[in-house]
Design a protein around this motif. Structure first.
Motif, PDB file in Angstrom:
ATOM      1  N   GLN A   1       0.835  -1.208   0.000  1.00 15.17           N
ATOM      2  CA  GLN A   1       0.000   0.000   0.000  1.00 15.17           C
ATOM      3  C   GLN A   1       0.870   1.258   0.000  1.00 15.17           C
TER       4      GLN A   1
ATOM      5  N   LYS B   1       2.422   1.674  -3.514  1.00 11.89           N
ATOM      6  CA  LYS B   1       1.455   2.153  -4.501  1.00 11.89           C
ATOM      7  C   LYS B   1       1.275   3.663  -4.392  1.00 11.89           C
ATOM      8  N   LYS B   2       1.324   4.181  -3.164  1.00 15.31           N
ATOM      9  CA  LYS B   2       1.229   5.626  -2.983  1.00 15.31           C
ATOM     10  C   LYS B   2       2.436   6.336  -3.579  1.00 15.31           C
TER      11      LYS B   2
ATOM     12  N   LYS C   1       3.839   5.287  -6.163  1.00 14.44           N
ATOM     13  CA  LYS C   1       3.738   5.002  -7.602  1.00 14.44           C
ATOM     14  C   LYS C   1       4.947   4.212  -8.119  1.00 14.44           C
TER      15      LYS C   1
ATOM     16  N   GLU D   1       6.759   0.711  -9.481  1.00 20.20           N
ATOM     17  CA  GLU D   1       6.454  -0.551 -10.152  1.00 20.20           C
ATOM     18  C   GLU D   1       6.802  -1.689  -9.191  1.00 20.20           C
TER      19      GLU D   1
ATOM     20  N   ALA E   1      -0.887  -8.244  -6.519  1.00 19.18           N
ATOM     21  CA  ALA E   1       0.449  -7.955  -7.035  1.00 19.18           C
ATOM     22  C   ALA E   1       0.838  -8.983  -8.096  1.00 19.18           C
TER      23      ALA E   1
END
Length: 266
Positions: free
Chosen positions: A158, A161-162, A164, A166, A196
């Motif tokens: 998480q 992902k914040k 950004k 890969e 994922a």
């Protein structure tokens, strides 16, 4: 320019350092110039796993704080023509003063010298983690098929992902028989829970522990784990290597997860 890949997890003891070492050795055998960077400041062990602890003169903190040049801290592994490491420091005294900008400058220098820069991230999500992922082109999250490890991996995912980043996933210490018996989460279950992309699976193998205790990767040992690590290295190098179909049998743990959380960890 080389690629910077960080191996992280959240939970300790899931095999980040061993995976970094063996995937790095695997990439070097594919004629890639590779450097391994240990960012676990205060609890370094990448050099121990590689059997290079007696050759350390300078470390990562020395480079970041300007006490030495990058090339002075590089240690070449004589067993692999294309493999180097930068060890970490045993002291955490300098951690509060370290900045992501310092790490990013080092990574840019390493990109110019190496095809792959593999970063061994510390457990947790504090300063060491931030240093490890700040300049990464991609991040590989490692988990074992255990509830606590998957939960921590989800927390890290998480955060990534914040940022950004890969992200891809490695499942370590996988036991097919336990899945057959319904006592362990299967690979598709783990990927669905963590949302994922799977990079690879490392099967449980006692040779990993044996090699680690001797300060050497499993490469050249002709073991099942060697094949797993080499396949992961090949995928990172751009080879089309399919991931085997693992047993698809919903375990009791998966049933509990999906029933209580609708497919998402809490």
């Amino acid at each position: 320019m080389g690629e910077v890949i960080t191996f992280t997890s959240g939970k300790g003891g899931v095999g980040k350092t061993t995976t970094t070492a063996n995937v790095g050795a695997g990439l070097s055998l594919l004629d890639k110039k590779v450097v391994l960077v240990d960012t676990d400041i205060g609890l370094r062990n990448l050099d121990v796993v590689m059997g290079l602890e007696n050759r350390i003169l300078y470390n990562l903190v020395d480079v970041l704080t300007g006490k030495c040049r990058m090339k002075q801290a590089l240690i070449r592994d004589r067993r692999y023509q294309n493999l180097w490491i930068i060890p970490s420091s045993c002291s955490k005294d300098a951690v509060p003063s370290l900045k992501e900008e310092q790490m990013n400058r080092l990574l840019n220098d390493l990109r110019r010298e190496f095809d792959f820069v593999l970063i061994d991230s510390p457990a947790g999500i504090d300063t060491g983690f931030q240093l490890a992922v700040s300049g990464a082109d991609r991040v590989v999250v490692i988990t074992t098929p255990q509830v606590a490890a998957i939960h921590d991996a989800d927390c890290v995912l998480q955060l990534l992902k914040k940022k950004k980043k890969e992200v891809s996933l490695i499942v370590n210490s996988f036991r097919r028989q336990m899945v057959k018996d319904g006592d362990m989460l299967d690979i598709p279950d783990i990927c669905e829970l963590l949302d994922a992309k799977l990079l690879g699976v490392i099967l449980e193998d006692e040779n990993i522990i044996i090699s680690q205790n001797h300060g050497e990767p499993v490469m050249g040992k002709h073991t099942i784990s060697e094949a797993c690590y080499q396949n992961i290295a090949g995928r990172l190098a751009g080879e089309e290597i399919p991931i085997p179909d693992y047993i698809r049998r919903r375990s009791i743990f998966a049933k509990i997860f999906f029933r209580n959380t609708a497919g998402k960890l809490v």
